[in-house]
Enzyme design. Sequence first.
Site, mmCIF file in Angstrom:
data_model
loop_
_atom_site.group_PDB
_atom_site.id
_atom_site.type_symbol
_atom_site.label_atom_id
_atom_site.label_comp_id
_atom_site.label_asym_id
_atom_site.label_seq_id
_atom_site.Cartn_x
_atom_site.Cartn_y
_atom_site.Cartn_z
ATOM 1 N N SER A 140 20.689 34.093 -0.343
ATOM 2 C CA SER A 140 19.842 34.318 0.819
ATOM 3 C C SER A 140 20.359 35.508 1.623
ATOM 4 C CB SER A 140 19.805 33.014 1.614
ATOM 5 O OG SER A 140 19.676 33.224 2.962
ATOM 6 N N SER A 188 25.470 32.335 -4.796
ATOM 7 C CA SER A 188 26.457 33.311 -4.307
ATOM 8 C C SER A 188 27.820 32.672 -4.105
ATOM 9 C CB SER A 188 25.978 33.906 -2.981
ATOM 10 O OG SER A 188 25.605 32.868 -2.095
ATOM 11 N N ASP A 197 14.506 34.113 0.035
ATOM 12 C CA ASP A 197 14.572 32.885 0.826
ATOM 13 C C ASP A 197 13.757 31.825 0.085
ATOM 14 O OD1 ASP A 197 14.245 30.805 2.588
ATOM 15 O OD2 ASP A 197 13.830 32.084 4.328
ATOM 16 N N ALA A 203 16.834 12.894 4.326
ATOM 17 C CA ALA A 203 15.406 12.862 3.976
ATOM 18 C C ALA A 203 15.103 13.928 2.923
ATOM 19 C CB ALA A 203 14.554 13.085 5.220
ATOM 20 N N TYR A 262 18.906 15.937 6.570
ATOM 21 C CA TYR A 262 19.490 16.238 5.250
ATOM 22 C C TYR A 262 19.218 15.091 4.269
ATOM 23 C CZ TYR A 262 23.202 17.644 1.933
ATOM 24 O OH TYR A 262 23.917 18.015 0.816
HETATM 25 P P1 NAP Z 1 27.340 26.294 0.233
HETATM 26 O O1 NAP Z 1 28.717 26.587 -0.249
HETATM 27 O O2 NAP Z 1 27.078 26.220 1.690
HETATM 28 O O3 NAP Z 1 26.338 27.347 -0.449
HETATM 29 C C1 NAP Z 1 24.970 27.286 -0.150
HETATM 30 C C2 NAP Z 1 24.230 28.256 -1.029
HETATM 31 O O4 NAP Z 1 22.833 28.134 -0.729
HETATM 32 C C3 NAP Z 1 24.606 29.709 -0.763
HETATM 33 O O5 NAP Z 1 24.588 30.396 -1.987
HETATM 34 C C4 NAP Z 1 23.482 30.193 0.141
HETATM 35 O O6 NAP Z 1 23.242 31.602 0.034
HETATM 36 C C5 NAP Z 1 22.309 29.432 -0.431
HETATM 37 N N1 NAP Z 1 21.177 29.324 0.488
HETATM 38 C C6 NAP Z 1 21.120 28.734 1.702
HETATM 39 N N2 NAP Z 1 19.905 28.866 2.246
HETATM 40 C C7 NAP Z 1 19.156 29.560 1.354
HETATM 41 C C8 NAP Z 1 17.823 30.023 1.331
HETATM 42 N N3 NAP Z 1 16.974 29.804 2.335
HETATM 43 N N4 NAP Z 1 17.411 30.735 0.251
HETATM 44 C C9 NAP Z 1 18.240 30.990 -0.787
HETATM 45 N N5 NAP Z 1 19.510 30.558 -0.823
HETATM 46 C C10 NAP Z 1 19.966 29.854 0.232
HETATM 47 O O7 NAP Z 1 26.822 24.893 -0.337
HETATM 48 P P2 NAP Z 1 27.374 23.955 -1.518
HETATM 49 O O8 NAP Z 1 28.317 22.988 -0.920
HETATM 50 O O9 NAP Z 1 27.762 24.752 -2.700
HETATM 51 O O10 NAP Z 1 26.051 23.119 -1.815
HETATM 52 C C11 NAP Z 1 25.151 23.460 -2.848
HETATM 53 C C12 NAP Z 1 24.138 22.335 -2.981
HETATM 54 O O11 NAP Z 1 24.812 21.105 -3.251
HETATM 55 C C13 NAP Z 1 23.324 22.093 -1.708
HETATM 56 O O12 NAP Z 1 22.014 21.767 -2.039
HETATM 57 C C14 NAP Z 1 24.019 20.900 -1.080
HETATM 58 O O13 NAP Z 1 23.168 20.165 -0.258
HETATM 59 C C15 NAP Z 1 24.424 20.127 -2.321
HETATM 60 N N6 NAP Z 1 25.519 19.192 -2.096
HETATM 61 C C16 NAP Z 1 26.745 19.646 -1.688
HETATM 62 C C17 NAP Z 1 27.757 18.725 -1.494
HETATM 63 C C18 NAP Z 1 29.126 19.142 -1.058
HETATM 64 O O14 NAP Z 1 29.951 18.237 -0.824
HETATM 65 N N7 NAP Z 1 29.446 20.411 -0.941
HETATM 66 C C19 NAP Z 1 27.523 17.352 -1.693
HETATM 67 C C20 NAP Z 1 26.263 16.941 -2.092
HETATM 68 C C21 NAP Z 1 25.270 17.872 -2.304
HETATM 69 P P3 NAP Z 1 24.010 32.679 0.985
HETATM 70 O O15 NAP Z 1 25.434 32.705 0.505
HETATM 71 O O16 NAP Z 1 23.291 33.944 0.741
HETATM 72 O O17 NAP Z 1 23.894 32.153 2.386
#
Ligand code: NAP
Length: 247
Positions: free
Chosen positions: A37, A14, A63, A157, A155
């Site tokens: 979600s 999303s 979820d 882990a 996180y």
């Molecule tokens: P984000 O902007 O917070 O977006 C998180 C996404 O995950 C949203 O689409 C959210 O959906 C969805 N989500 C959360 N819980 C969920 C669940 N239980 N079921 C289904 N969907 C769920 O995060 P992001 O920064 O883009 O990160 C994406 C991935 O990259 C994550 O795994 C994060 O750990 C990893 N990552 C990010 C960074 C960074 O610097 N941003 C660095 C390293 C790794 P809703 O919108 O519906 O809540």
Amino acid sequence: MNLIGKVALITGASRGIGRACALKLAKLGADIAINCSKNKALAEEAANEIKNIGRKAIVIQADVSKQKEVELMVETTIKQLGSLDILINNAGITRDSLLLRMKEDDWIKVLETNLNSVFFTTKAASKYMIRKRQGRIINISSIIGIAGNIGQANYAASKAGIIGFSKSVAKELASRNVLVNVIAPGFIETDMTNALNKQQKEIILSSIPLKRYGKPEDVANLAAFLSSEESSYLTGQVIFVDGGMNM
Ligand code: NAP
């Protein structure tokens, strides 16, 4: 590089990195199942963007930490889009606190959302991919899963778990032409990192050799390559998209 005729399911698409991956893969010709979600409206917006460029897109609210919902999500993707060729396990959350203050619920929630989910989706999708003798699974970990971080034991882990899981599954599925790789982003500008304060962001910036934060598109570009024919001799790898933070 093109993904014409391919179907991709992207969890947490999303917003942020997942949404950028969805748009990038669609621009290369793939049809996309967008999982979210809570933010269905944002997911619908992403789906409309994809439809506007001539690809099919569906939104599946589920979820990912719940096995039954994941199984239904995979089934729905195959039914409605006709296949499942690419799975990007991207959905993730943080619940930061120092170890001694970390509540059991913060530990469980992060592990369930970030790691159990990858087991559920990969198991459900690979059943189909094995039969098709083809598939790409891309799991989004983090440099924190390698280096650790103060306040992020849960996180770290979960993200380290993704790496061990992916290498094992890559070995299991290689003979069926299902390739499994991991992307480990550094600091990417999304809602997740916007939660950090100015001082925290400045400290991180000073540790990035390329002297800029990453954009979701930087991750999406690698996800596109790992989804394509051009990466057909690559499996079980962990690739960093971090501006050189992890050298
Ligand atoms: P984000 O902007 O917070 O977006 C998180 C996404 O995950 C949203 O689409 C959210 O959906 C969805 N989500 C959360 N819980 C969920 C669940 N239980 N079921 C289904 N969907 C769920 O995060 P992001 O920064 O883009 O990160 C994406 C991935 O990259 C994550 O795994 C994060 O750990 C990893 N990552 C990010 C960074 C960074 O610097 N941003 C660095 C390293 C790794 P809703 O919108 O519906 O809540």
